[in-house]
Design an enzyme around this catalytic site. Structure first.
Site, mmCIF file in Angstrom:
data_model
loop_
_atom_site.group_PDB
_atom_site.id
_atom_site.type_symbol
_atom_site.label_atom_id
_atom_site.label_comp_id
_atom_site.label_asym_id
_atom_site.label_seq_id
_atom_site.Cartn_x
_atom_site.Cartn_y
_atom_site.Cartn_z
ATOM 1 N N LEU A 65 0.834 -1.201 0.000
ATOM 2 C CA LEU A 65 0.000 0.000 0.000
ATOM 3 C C LEU A 65 0.875 1.260 0.000
ATOM 4 C CD1 LEU A 65 -2.443 -1.455 2.657
ATOM 5 C CD2 LEU A 65 -2.967 -1.073 0.240
ATOM 6 N N PRO A 66 0.269 2.418 -0.318
ATOM 7 C CA PRO A 66 1.101 3.616 -0.478
ATOM 8 C C PRO A 66 1.825 4.073 0.788
ATOM 9 C CG PRO A 66 -1.027 3.923 -1.547
ATOM 10 C CD PRO A 66 -1.113 2.634 -0.782
ATOM 11 N N THR A 96 6.350 0.627 1.972
ATOM 12 C CA THR A 96 7.356 1.452 2.656
ATOM 13 C C THR A 96 6.601 2.460 3.510
ATOM 14 O OG1 THR A 96 8.857 1.258 0.786
ATOM 15 C CG2 THR A 96 9.298 3.026 2.350
ATOM 16 N N LYS A 173 15.087 0.000 5.666
ATOM 17 C CA LYS A 173 14.719 0.593 4.361
ATOM 18 C C LYS A 173 15.022 2.098 4.359
ATOM 19 C CE LYS A 173 12.275 1.272 0.502
ATOM 20 N NZ LYS A 173 12.716 0.857 -0.810
ATOM 21 N N LYS A 248 9.428 11.009 -0.254
ATOM 22 C CA LYS A 248 8.670 10.287 0.780
ATOM 23 C C LYS A 248 9.629 9.480 1.671
ATOM 24 C CE LYS A 248 5.961 6.158 1.370
ATOM 25 N NZ LYS A 248 5.476 4.917 0.808
HETATM 26 P P1 NAD Z 1 0.853 2.374 -6.221
HETATM 27 O O1 NAD Z 1 0.209 3.662 -5.840
HETATM 28 O O2 NAD Z 1 1.108 2.073 -7.652
HETATM 29 O O3 NAD Z 1 -0.026 1.144 -5.625
HETATM 30 C C1 NAD Z 1 -0.688 1.178 -4.389
HETATM 31 C C2 NAD Z 1 -2.028 0.473 -4.568
HETATM 32 O O4 NAD Z 1 -2.681 0.398 -3.292
HETATM 33 C C3 NAD Z 1 -2.984 1.221 -5.510
HETATM 34 O O5 NAD Z 1 -3.394 0.336 -6.538
HETATM 35 C C4 NAD Z 1 -4.131 1.643 -4.608
HETATM 36 O O6 NAD Z 1 -5.394 1.654 -5.261
HETATM 37 C C5 NAD Z 1 -4.074 0.574 -3.524
HETATM 38 N N1 NAD Z 1 -4.736 0.959 -2.284
HETATM 39 C C6 NAD Z 1 -4.615 2.129 -1.587
HETATM 40 N N2 NAD Z 1 -5.366 2.069 -0.456
HETATM 41 C C7 NAD Z 1 -5.967 0.858 -0.445
HETATM 42 C C8 NAD Z 1 -6.871 0.206 0.452
HETATM 43 N N3 NAD Z 1 -7.312 0.816 1.571
HETATM 44 N N4 NAD Z 1 -7.283 -1.042 0.148
HETATM 45 C C9 NAD Z 1 -6.851 -1.655 -0.987
HETATM 46 N N5 NAD Z 1 -6.007 -1.091 -1.891
HETATM 47 C C10 NAD Z 1 -5.565 0.145 -1.610
HETATM 48 O O7 NAD Z 1 2.204 2.294 -5.365
HETATM 49 P P2 NAD Z 1 3.472 1.349 -5.649
HETATM 50 O O8 NAD Z 1 4.440 2.046 -6.524
HETATM 51 O O9 NAD Z 1 2.986 -0.012 -5.983
HETATM 52 O O10 NAD Z 1 4.131 1.345 -4.183
HETATM 53 C C11 NAD Z 1 3.584 0.578 -3.119
HETATM 54 C C12 NAD Z 1 4.521 0.685 -1.936
HETATM 55 O O11 NAD Z 1 5.817 0.205 -2.321
HETATM 56 C C13 NAD Z 1 4.740 2.133 -1.451
HETATM 57 O O12 NAD Z 1 4.798 2.125 -0.044
HETATM 58 C C14 NAD Z 1 6.064 2.530 -2.080
HETATM 59 O O13 NAD Z 1 6.755 3.524 -1.310
HETATM 60 C C15 NAD Z 1 6.802 1.192 -2.046
HETATM 61 N N6 NAD Z 1 7.878 1.055 -3.045
HETATM 62 C C16 NAD Z 1 7.690 1.483 -4.323
HETATM 63 C C17 NAD Z 1 8.717 1.346 -5.253
HETATM 64 C C18 NAD Z 1 8.537 1.815 -6.676
HETATM 65 O O14 NAD Z 1 9.543 1.930 -7.390
HETATM 66 N N7 NAD Z 1 7.313 2.062 -7.135
HETATM 67 C C19 NAD Z 1 9.930 0.748 -4.873
HETATM 68 C C20 NAD Z 1 10.084 0.273 -3.573
HETATM 69 C C21 NAD Z 1 9.030 0.441 -2.662
#
Ligand code: NAD
Length: 297
Positions: A65-66, A96, A173, A248
């Site tokens: 999740l975000p 994260t 992290k 972030k």
């Molecule tokens: P994203 O925004 O693409 O995906 C998050 C998903 O969570 C979305 O599809 C959203 O609809 C869903 N969501 C939000 N609230 C929800 C709820 N209450 N119930 C169900 N679904 C819900 O984000 P991402 O890029 O996939 O990143 C996810 C996590 O991974 C974050 O914490 C980010 O910091 C971490 N991260 C991302 C990367 C990257 O390169 N994108 C790398 C390492 C870590």
């Protein structure tokens, strides 16, 4: 085969879930956004009507999740998972988030007999797709033992670390991404300085890679355009890892530094640089584009 509930199928969660399906696990999936479900449903994931419904019969729950507020709401909010799960369901939060939320949700889960680990990842979307993510885990030894085989189906088995108790994965992290931000800026400064003094940035990169200035940004993520094939810099700084996410993560590192009583002047400076770059409209470009800020200063 393990019955897994996967919640949060965005840029990272989507490919992670597809790798679990490819490894033969059964998946029930939920996301607030219908469009996030499509690809994983096509690959065999069963769409559930809510997060608790996805968890019915699950041996393992994975959330991606975000931010901390979403994790808190999904596990401990109204209609939260902890109230619905049978004890002993292993919960793995790969998001994260701030280490305080990870510790609090872990504690709330432990009080109900539910093992919970914070398992943030390193590697980004490309590693999520390739199934080569690194995992840094916080929680008990027993939860770590159970988590390892599932995490190995989304990541590199050699890069699955037990950092310590609940919240420790998020601290690891934050520490990692703080040093990443600092050495990316340092690498950009060194390359810009060398280029302005007449050196070829590709040649300078090779020299530093073979010398004591070697680092990950030089080895696999060179920030100078066309020095490294396939790097975001060679693709108009398409992410990759966005500036917004680096801001972030540096914010999370500042919180850890504050709560642990350590001054981190370089971390603060890196955050200020990335915030300024973001404010200039580069939030959705790759974080290595900080080079352009340095070159234009
Ligand atoms: P994203 O925004 O693409 O995906 C998050 C998903 O969570 C979305 O599809 C959203 O609809 C869903 N969501 C939000 N609230 C929800 C709820 N209450 N119930 C169900 N679904 C819900 O984000 P991402 O890029 O996939 O990143 C996810 C996590 O991974 C974050 O914490 C980010 O910091 C971490 N991260 C991302 C990367 C990257 O390169 N994108 C790398 C390492 C870590």
């Amino acid at each position: 085969m393990t019955s897994i509930a996967f919640i949060g199928l965005g840029n990272m969660g989507g490919p992670m879930a597809r790798n679990l399906l490819a490894a033969g696990h059964s998946l029930r999936i939920f996301d607030l956004s219908e469009s996030a479900l499509g690809d994983v449903a096509e690959a065999g994931g069963q769409i559930a009507a809510s997060a608790p419904a996805a968890c019915e019969g699950a041996e393992v729950v994975i959330t991606m999740l975000p931010a901390g507020k979403h994790v808190r709401q999904v596990y401990t909010g109204d209609d939260g998972l902890l109230a619905a799960l049978s004890p002993d369901t292993l919960c793995l939060d790969a998001s994260t988030i701030d280490s305080e939320t990870a510790r609090e949700v872990g504690l709330a889960a432990a009080e109900m007999g539910i093992p919970f680990m914070d398992t943030p990842v390193s590697g980004g979307v490309a590693a999520a797709q390739a199934g080569t993510l690194a995992f840094m885990c916080g929680g008990t030894e027993e939860a770590f033992r159970r988590a390892q085989p599932v995490l190995a189906d989304m990541g590199n088995p050699e890069k699955i670390f037990h950092a310590g108790p609940a919240g420790a994965g998020q601290v690891a992290k934050a520490a990692n991404n703080m040093v990443l931000a600092i050495h990316m800026i340092g690498t950009c400064e060194a390359l810009a300085m060398g280029a302005n003094a007449g050196l070829d940035p590709g040649v300078l990169s090779e020299i530093m890679k073979a010398s004591s200035g070697n680092n990950w940004s030089l080895q696999v993520y060179n920030p100078w355009p066309d020095v490294m094939e396939g790097s975001p810099a060679s693709n108009d700084y398409q992410p990759g890892f966005m500036v917004d996410l680096m801001v972030k993560d540096l914010g999370l590192a500042m919180a850890v530094a504050k709560s642990s009583g350590i001054d981190n002047p370089l971390g603060r400076l890196a955050l200020a640089q990335y915030e300024a770059h973001q404010a200039d409209g580069h939030g959705t470009t790759d974080f290595s584009s900080i080079l352009n800020r340095i070159r234009s200063s």
